[in-house]
Each structure stands twice: as C-alpha cells, then as structure tokens.
Design a protein around this motif. Structure first.
Motif, short mmCIF file in Angstrom:
data_model
loop_
_atom_site.label_atom_id
_atom_site.label_comp_id
_atom_site.label_asym_id
_atom_site.label_seq_id
_atom_site.Cartn_x
_atom_site.Cartn_y
_atom_site.Cartn_z
N SER A 1 6.20 -69.31 10.77
CA SER A 1 5.20 -69.04 11.76
C SER A 1 5.17 -67.75 12.36
CB SER A 1 5.16 -70.31 12.83
OG SER A 1 6.61 -70.19 13.61
N ASP A 2 6.48 -67.21 12.80
CA ASP A 2 6.38 -65.91 13.40
C ASP A 2 5.94 -64.94 12.46
OD1 ASP A 2 7.82 -66.75 15.60
OD2 ASP A 2 9.49 -66.74 14.49
N GLU B 1 3.71 -65.19 9.86
CA GLU B 1 2.37 -65.60 9.57
C GLU B 1 1.87 -64.64 10.76
OE1 GLU B 1 -1.15 -68.86 9.47
OE2 GLU B 1 1.14 -69.50 9.15
N GLU B 2 2.33 -64.83 12.11
CA GLU B 2 1.54 -64.24 13.13
C GLU B 2 2.02 -62.56 13.31
OE1 GLU B 2 3.12 -66.34 16.72
OE2 GLU B 2 2.28 -68.04 16.13
N GLY B 3 2.90 -62.24 12.77
CA GLY B 3 3.14 -60.92 12.40
C GLY B 3 3.97 -60.19 13.71
N HIS B 4 4.61 -61.40 14.64
CA HIS B 4 5.41 -60.86 15.61
C HIS B 4 6.45 -61.69 15.86
CE1 HIS B 4 3.18 -62.89 18.67
NE2 HIS B 4 2.22 -62.73 17.81
N CYS B 5 7.66 -61.28 16.75
CA CYS B 5 8.57 -62.43 17.33
C CYS B 5 9.35 -61.34 18.28
CB CYS B 5 9.11 -63.04 16.48
SG CYS B 5 10.48 -61.89 15.68
N TYR C 1 11.22 -57.08 21.54
CA TYR C 1 9.98 -57.51 20.82
C TYR C 1 10.00 -56.61 19.49
CZ TYR C 1 8.72 -58.79 25.52
OH TYR C 1 8.92 -59.27 26.92
N LYS D 1 7.76 -56.30 15.55
CA LYS D 1 6.47 -56.42 14.74
C LYS D 1 7.12 -56.68 13.30
CE LYS D 1 5.84 -51.64 13.61
NZ LYS D 1 4.99 -50.40 13.53
#
Length: 229
Positions: A186-187, A189-193, A211, A213
C-alpha cells in the motif's frame, strides 16, 4: 505532561474499549490467517517456521492439504498492551523487549531455501495480514542521539496516530541505533512512507521523523526532522 503521567490517564480508557471485544475472543478464539507454501517431501519441500523476533503472532497449527503446507497464525503475545508500553517508557532492554511495528516471518525448507513475509504488529481483535517480501521494499536508517544519556534507548514512536513501518528488533541502550524501514504494498502504491523514532529513558528526550518517497523500486529519504521532545 510527562509521557508516563499521560499513560496513567490513557490506559484505563484503552482497557475499557478493548474489554467488550475481548469477551468475544474468549468465546470464539482469535481470528486466524494462513500462509500456504508448496509441499513435496520427495523434493525436500518441507518447511519450518523460524519463529525469530515475532513477539505478537503465534503459530497455532500446521496442516498439509495435498501439495501445500499450511501455517495458521493468530495475533497473540506473552505480554499485554500495558506491559509493552511500560517496557518502552521505563527503558527496559533485552532480547524479549522490542522496538518496531513490522515482523519478518521466515520459513526455511529442507533444501535451505527461505521464504519471507512481513506482517504488521497487531492485537487479538484482528487477524494477521501477511505480505510476501518480494512485494515490499526496505531501507535502513540510523538514529544518532544528539545528547546521549546512560540507559536511554531508541525505540519507535507515533506521529498523528501512525508509527510508520519499522522492523522489530530488541531494544538496546545504545545512543546510535540502526533500524530497517519496510514499505508495504500500500505504501508503494501511494509512493511514500515514513518512520518515527524516539530516544527515551523515563520520558522522551529526542524524536526523529523520517519521510521517504518511493519510485523505481527504491526508498529515498525526502525529509528528516530531529526534535527535542
């Protein structure tokens, strides 16, 4: 307000909110999840669960269904919610005291091949959700205390209700500590964590917010904030 004082007020409310759900678990038992691996004794495809640094899950049963070996897991722990928090706040260290939010669940077959899954830390109200390692990304981050104190430990903390994704490891009283950050599907797919860390003895001394990317199957640090607590 000091962290330990805040816990005195929070713990009773948490315990009450969990109490009703725990009644259902006592009757029906915790929910189970499965990991299925190919099974063929003639080719030494017989797997064992390594059971290392997985304090919040429990293997409750292993079965064989035709050509699959099935491992059944639940969220269970030898320590309750309050005991886990107390370990961190009192800077208790040792092989049975962990920092992190993600466990790596490792299986090894008789040929020496390994299969790794990641699973988030959880409680018995839910069932574990496992992610194959090849569908995730990892990176290492080293926390360095700006004002080292004897007995203080680096652990994970939260920011806006999230603790980020950090691999479990035993707590140690080192002023410099390296952690593994795990990006789940899921991270990606969202492009960040992100990941959040705290240096503490009986109260928080420093906090570090990291943080990332995510692009081209890589985790890259996009911002770091290191603050006194």
């Amino acid at each position: 307000m000091g962290t330990s004082v805040l816990l005195i007020f929070l713990v009773p409310f948490i315990a009450i909110s969990l109490g009703f759900d725990m009644i259902g678990i006592a009757i029906n038992g915790p929910e189970k999840s499965e990991i299925r691996l190919p099974y063929d004794p003639d080719k030494s495809l017989v797997w064992t669960y390594d059971d290392v640094n997985d304090p919040d899950i429990k293997l409750v049963e292993t079965t064989v269904e035709r050509n699959e070996q099935v491992f059944h897991f639940t969220y269970e722990s030898d320590k309750n919610f309050i005991e886990k928090i107390f370990d961190i706040i009192t800077s208790k260290t040792g092989s049975d005291t962990y920092a992190g939010t993600i466990m790596d669940v490792v299986f090894t077959d008789q040929n020496g091949n390994r299969k790794t899954y990641y699973v988030e830390s959880g409680i018995t109200l839910n069932k574990p959700k496992f992610y194959p390692a090849e569908e995730c990304l990892t990176a290492q981050y080293t926390c360095v205390a700006q004002a080292p104190i004897d007995g203080a430990v680096w652990s994970t903390t939260s920011n806006s209700g999230s603790s980020g994704n950090v691999l479990y490891q035993p707590l140690t009283d080192n002023s410099t500590q390296t952690f593994t950050v795990v990006a789940l599907p899921s991270d990606i797919e969202e492009g960040h964590c992100s990941a959040y860390f705290a240096y503490a003895d009986y109260t928080y001394l420093e906090k570090c917010y990291v943080y990332y990317k995510i692009a081209d199957s890589e985790l890259t640090v996009s911002n770091i904030r290191h603050d006194p607590a």
